[in-house]
Structure formats: C-alpha cells, structure tokens
Design a protein around this motif. Sequence first.
Motif: not given
Length: 182
Positions: A108-122
């Motif tokens: 869950k932590i890893a996917m939360d971090c991935l979601d945040a990184a994908l937001d930054k890489e939009q």
Amino acid sequence: PASKGGSLRISNAANAFHRLQACLPKFILRELQRPLPRDILETGQGQGVVGDLMKLSRAEELIKLRARHNAYPIFSFDPDGQLECRYMRHWIETGHQKAQLPCGPLLKIAMDCLDAALDKEQVFCGQLKEGEMAFVNNLVFAHARDAFTDEGTAHPRHMVRAWIQLKGADKLAAKREPPRWH
C-alpha cells in the motif's frame, strides 16, 4: 464529450519509476517489482464462459486460484532490458481480495508513492473533444480517466478500446535510442 468530468490523464511511468528508484528504500521499491495477484477480466460482458462451465469458473476456490495465478509485477524489464509498466491499482486490490491474500502495508505504501510519482510525471491532462482519439503505449505510460456524467448530452460518450499490435514493432523498439531521464 461528457457534460461533466472525464478528463484524460497520461503520466510517464518510466520517469515515475526512476523517481521512486532514487528515493525509496529497496524493500519498498521491491513491492512494485514482485508478482502481484490481479483481478481476472473476462470477455463477453463479464459473463466469461456460459452454461455449466460458468458455475465452475465462478466457484470461489477456482476464482482464488485464478487470481493467484494471474500475478505479475507493476514494473519489470523485457528481455532487452527495457522497462515495462502494468499498473491499475483497483485490479491489484480486487485481485488480492479474490485471491484471499492481504494487500500488505508495504505494498500500500509503495502504491501510494507510485500514485504520487505518476501525478508528478503527468504529461497530459484534459478532455478529448468529439472525434479525438488518444493512443497510449501502456508499457511506458500510465493513463486514467476521471469520473464523468453524460447528463443532458444528446449523444452519450462511447469509448472503444483497441489493442494495436504493430507488425515489426519489436524490431523498431530494438533500434530506438534509450530514454533520457531528466
């Protein structure tokens, strides 16, 4: 177009991975690189097989085994060393439920971090106009669509998905220059 909502979002998943690689501890990054159970998607309007086989395919024990078998990492590397991404959080979470496996706190932590990184890489966020199409390489880019409503629309939205296999694409990919990460 939808009367409300429905924005398309496209993010560079490769850059998101490299962003995470630079800041996450390896034991959390590993959660994104290990096989994860995925939900089973079937053809035929969700009916899958019909008749007596349908009862078997919907048996709880078989669904559990099928979800456990349908496991692959979010990030992996192809035989040529090219990074590939296959991510849809909802399918991973429901896959864990159907497999009767906990979706652990590190995942869950890893996917939360991935979601945040994908937001930054939009790289794109916007609504497609009538007649427009988006072609996205699912192995390099993550894409999502916001919720939408078709209220008062004379012609409701109609989405068609196509999986396009380009003949010789593997040869073209072998000739491409490696991506440059900023």
